[in-house]
Design an enzyme around this catalytic site. Structure first.
Site, mmCIF file in Angstrom:
data_model
loop_
_atom_site.group_PDB
_atom_site.id
_atom_site.type_symbol
_atom_site.label_atom_id
_atom_site.label_comp_id
_atom_site.label_asym_id
_atom_site.label_seq_id
_atom_site.Cartn_x
_atom_site.Cartn_y
_atom_site.Cartn_z
ATOM 1 N N LYS A 64 0.837 -1.203 0.000
ATOM 2 C CA LYS A 64 0.000 0.000 0.000
ATOM 3 C C LYS A 64 0.866 1.244 0.000
ATOM 4 O O LYS A 64 0.589 2.210 -0.710
ATOM 5 C CB LYS A 64 -0.933 -0.009 1.223
ATOM 6 N N GLN A 98 -4.880 -1.615 9.712
ATOM 7 C CA GLN A 98 -4.638 -2.904 9.084
ATOM 8 C C GLN A 98 -5.134 -4.024 10.002
ATOM 9 O O GLN A 98 -4.774 -4.082 11.174
ATOM 10 C CB GLN A 98 -3.136 -3.062 8.785
ATOM 11 N N ASP A 157 -11.208 2.622 4.078
ATOM 12 C CA ASP A 157 -11.646 1.225 3.935
ATOM 13 C C ASP A 157 -13.159 1.109 3.749
ATOM 14 O O ASP A 157 -13.663 0.038 3.407
ATOM 15 C CB ASP A 157 -11.275 0.443 5.203
HETATM 16 N N1 LIG Z 1 -8.014 -2.601 7.086
HETATM 17 C C1 LIG Z 1 -7.810 -3.570 6.189
HETATM 18 N N2 LIG Z 1 -8.238 -3.386 4.920
HETATM 19 C C2 LIG Z 1 -8.021 -4.341 3.980
HETATM 20 O O1 LIG Z 1 -8.421 -4.179 2.804
HETATM 21 C C3 LIG Z 1 -7.343 -5.543 4.365
HETATM 22 C C4 LIG Z 1 -6.917 -5.681 5.696
HETATM 23 N N3 LIG Z 1 -7.184 -4.677 6.585
HETATM 24 N N4 LIG Z 1 -6.277 -6.780 6.106
HETATM 25 C C5 LIG Z 1 -5.924 -7.833 5.185
HETATM 26 C C6 LIG Z 1 -6.880 -7.920 4.033
HETATM 27 C C7 LIG Z 1 -6.339 -8.662 2.833
HETATM 28 N N5 LIG Z 1 -6.284 -7.699 1.767
HETATM 29 C C8 LIG Z 1 -5.716 -7.924 0.522
HETATM 30 C C9 LIG Z 1 -5.445 -6.908 -0.358
HETATM 31 C C10 LIG Z 1 -4.811 -7.149 -1.562
HETATM 32 C C11 LIG Z 1 -4.402 -8.409 -1.920
HETATM 33 C C12 LIG Z 1 -3.688 -8.633 -3.187
HETATM 34 O O2 LIG Z 1 -3.332 -7.700 -3.885
HETATM 35 N N6 LIG Z 1 -3.400 -9.871 -3.548
HETATM 36 C C13 LIG Z 1 -2.628 -10.209 -4.735
HETATM 37 C C14 LIG Z 1 -1.543 -11.180 -4.430
HETATM 38 C C15 LIG Z 1 -0.649 -10.769 -3.296
HETATM 39 C C16 LIG Z 1 0.233 -11.903 -2.812
HETATM 40 O O3 LIG Z 1 0.918 -12.512 -3.641
HETATM 41 O O4 LIG Z 1 0.207 -12.182 -1.596
HETATM 42 C C17 LIG Z 1 -3.535 -10.848 -5.773
HETATM 43 O O5 LIG Z 1 -4.587 -11.359 -5.389
HETATM 44 O O6 LIG Z 1 -3.165 -10.845 -6.926
HETATM 45 C C18 LIG Z 1 -4.684 -9.437 -1.051
HETATM 46 C C19 LIG Z 1 -5.332 -9.192 0.157
HETATM 47 C C20 LIG Z 1 -6.713 -6.496 2.218
HETATM 48 N N7 LIG Z 1 -7.095 -6.574 3.491
#
Ligand SMILES: Nc1nc(=O)c2c([nH]1)NC[C@@H]1CN(c3ccc(C(=O)N[C@@H](CCC(=O)O)C(=O)O)cc3)C=[N+]21
Ligand SMILES: [Mg+2]
Length: 288
Positions: free
Chosen positions: A54, A98, A121
């Protein structure tokens, strides 16, 4: 026939490029860049990686990130005080805590302290309430990302039957509301839904947000349906290697679905992009 790939990663890059231009245009007038504050507590390695992503994305777009990294020993009162400071800080447009938080801290209580107009968020009850009422609001990022993927893919939910599997406040419920707002006929299904596969087979648009790796197989899919995979599951494959998979058995759905999001490279990158978009939106409104 092979399903059309709904490439969330490419769309995320396209939207981020647009945001970058928008920020560059707004900034001279406003005298400052948009600011996003990410509050991270403890040292969960997955959270640390997400937060780094981020912060890097912020820099790439010409935004300022105010990282606040606190030890797992931080108290609820300390975190509340930091949020109040960020609420009052005129350089901060977006605030996010987070998740998950270390044991003993109450994330829901902290969320309530965030100024709803800085709630990047889109998880504050005021924003969720506005969403229920159909009013403008900061929209929770994963659901908003799903709607952008549908729009970009030319898939209009109006008049279609949508089934959302999963009823979390982070994903399932807000996605269902957004699909309803887009004039789909929406069913929310979950672990206690009898004959879940049959319910899913009715869907023109199926959204999987259950958190169970590869659960949705071909028997859940109406031929030609659009399949959106919100799952992010880390599993170990037969060779002992770690691997990221969704809730959907992507490989076995390719011959059945009409369009499908991959994992990785689908909904995940859009979640981060919508966080940035919300922050820019908040910046725009704050200085309008
Ligand atoms: N306050 C808060 N807001 C959130 O939005 C939040 C959070 N806490 N805690 C954790 C979860 C999880 N999350 C993700 C975001 C992007 C990918 C993402 O970009 N994933 C990539 C792969 C990344 C990798 O390789 O690990 C994809 O799907 O292509 C995954 C998971 C947001 N979260
Ligand atoms: Mg459930």
């Amino acid at each position: 026939m092979t399903a059309r790939l709904l490439d969330g990663k490419a769309l995320a890059e396209k939207i981020q490029d647009r945001l970058k231009v928008e920020i560059a245009e707004l900034q001279p007038d406003r005298g400052r860049a948009p600011g996003l504050a990410v509050l991270m507590v403890g040292d969960n390695p997955a959270s640390a990686a997400y937060v780094r992503n981020k912060e890097r994305a912020c820099e790439r777009l010409g935004m300022v990130s105010f990282g606040q990294h606190l030890p797992a020993t931080a108290t609820q009162a300390e975190l509340t005080a930091i949020i109040h400071q960020l609420n009052a800080d005129p350089n901060v447009d977006g605030i996010l805590v987070q998740l998950p938080l270390p044991e003993g801290l109450d994330g829901n209580a902290l969320l309530l302290e965030i100024d709803p107009d800085k709630d990047a968020d889109g998880l504050h009850p005021a924003n969720l309430g506005r969403l229920v009422r159909g009013e403008p609001c900061l929209r929770s990022c994963t659901p908003a990302g799903v709607m952008e993927i549908l729009r970009d893919g030319g898939i209009d939910p109006a008049g279609k039957k949508a089934v959302v599997v999963g009823r979390s406040i982070l994903v399932g419920k807000p996605i269902a509301l957004m699909l309803l707002e887009a004039n789909a006929t929406v069913t929310i299904a979950h672990s206690r839904t009898p004959d879940l596969a049959a319910v899913c087979r009715e869907a023109d648009i199926l959204v999987a947000a259950v958190g169970r790796p590869l659960m949705i197989g071909p028997d859940y899919i109406k031929p030609g349906a659009t399949v959106i995979d919100v799952g992010i599951n880390r599993i170990t494959d037969q060779t002992g290697k770690g691997k990221l998979v969704g809730d959907v058995d992507f490989d076995r759905l390719l011959d059945v679905a009409g369009a499908i999001t991959p994992v990785p490279g689908g909904v995940g990158p859009m979640t981060v992009t919508m966080l940035l978009a919300n922050t820019v939106e908040s910046y725009r409104r704050r200085l309008a």
